[in-house]
Enzyme design. Sequence first.
Site, PDB file in Angstrom:
ATOM      1  CG  HIS A  29      37.035  36.794 -39.552  1.00  0.00           C
ATOM      2  ND1 HIS A  29      37.975  36.546 -37.630  1.00  0.00           N
ATOM      3  CD2 HIS A  29      37.629  36.797 -40.858  1.00  0.00           C
ATOM      4  CE1 HIS A  29      39.017  36.484 -38.503  1.00  0.00           C
ATOM      5  NE2 HIS A  29      38.915  37.034 -39.690  1.00  0.00           N
ATOM      6  CB  CYS A  30      34.616  33.034 -35.729  1.00  0.00           C
ATOM      7  SG  CYS A  30      33.972  34.020 -34.695  1.00  0.00           S
ATOM      8  CB  ILE A  31      33.464  29.140 -39.347  1.00  0.00           C
ATOM      9  CG1 ILE A  31      32.207  29.908 -40.301  1.00  0.00           C
ATOM     10  CG2 ILE A  31      32.231  29.322 -38.062  1.00  0.00           C
ATOM     11  CD1 ILE A  31      31.409  29.222 -40.790  1.00  0.00           C
TER      12      ILE A  31
END
Length: 364
Positions: A357-359
């Site tokens: 999700h962070c990338i």
Amino acid sequence: MIRIFDTLPYEDGFFMPGEFAPHSCCWMLWPERKDNWRLDAGPAKKAFSAVAKAIALFEPVFMGVSKQGLQTAKHLLSSHSNIILVEMESDDAWMRDVGPTFLKNRQGEVRGIDWGFNAWGGLNGGLYFPWDKDEKIARSVMEKTNVNGYKAPIILEGGSIHTDGEGTLLTTEQCLLNPNRNPSLSKDQIEFILKNYLGINTIIWLSQGVVMDETDGHVDNICCFSKPGEVLLHWTDDPSDPQYEISEDALKRLSKARDAKGRAITVHKLHQPGPLFMSEEESKSIEKTNPGMIREKGARLAASYVNFYIANSGVVMPVFDDPHDEDALALVRSIFPKRKIIPVKAREILLGGGNIHCITQQQP
């Protein structure tokens, strides 16, 4: 040239959709930092490629890549017609946090928010300096997609917020109220900005995020909406684990909360992997040139299955060769019965401090 409005998105009729709403595409950035990604970022590039290829099964992926990184990215990704390389300079690869938050109105027009960014804390606990390239990513993405938008008067990372698209926002006090982000703003002032820029009217404040999360407790690692009125919560059954009290407190807050439509919140407990820790080999293969990032043998990794990406007809989910992988996949499949669940081995992304999700960043 795009237009940056000096009005408030809420007054203009714009809101942040839930991630489960339809996307036009997904945005990512290519990993290259040698002081964050081990072995010259080689394993991370393969992991990012696997994520991009999985998402590309469901929607186009735009991958921002520096000029020097283009050749390697082309080698790993060019055979996939649904992945488009875009030349773009960045300090690291966390598109969720440095990219724009996209909004839309009831007529379907899309606009973006360019938040302030200070590398998760600036000179008071931030992870690297300088971060000037990352500061320009949001505007660059908006310009490349010809999306107008807003410049927000606040430091905020996209991973620190989750919305249901119907007026409710999830976030953590640990991150948004941290003095290393917006020390001059009170909680009420931050809520005012969130409501007016994201088109929400109800904020559910959790206390903290995942143990040892170097983002200061981003909500996308501990809790997310699967649909309005329903969330997945990072969980452990082990009372001796420091995560236990944090997740238990989050459960109590969610159980008492009501969303913008007055609904109670249904909570699905998604048991954590591990706990997982950095190995000696992994630590040795990262260049130790940046004191802002702890990459030492035995460091606990902020591993979470909640850190997945909801694509148009799928969910791209991290797995870790862990005994909890299969149970986690089974639960996510039951929650998203109409979406195909794609597991991706994501330890190499986790070693850099985040996960799938962070990338990624969805564009409505």
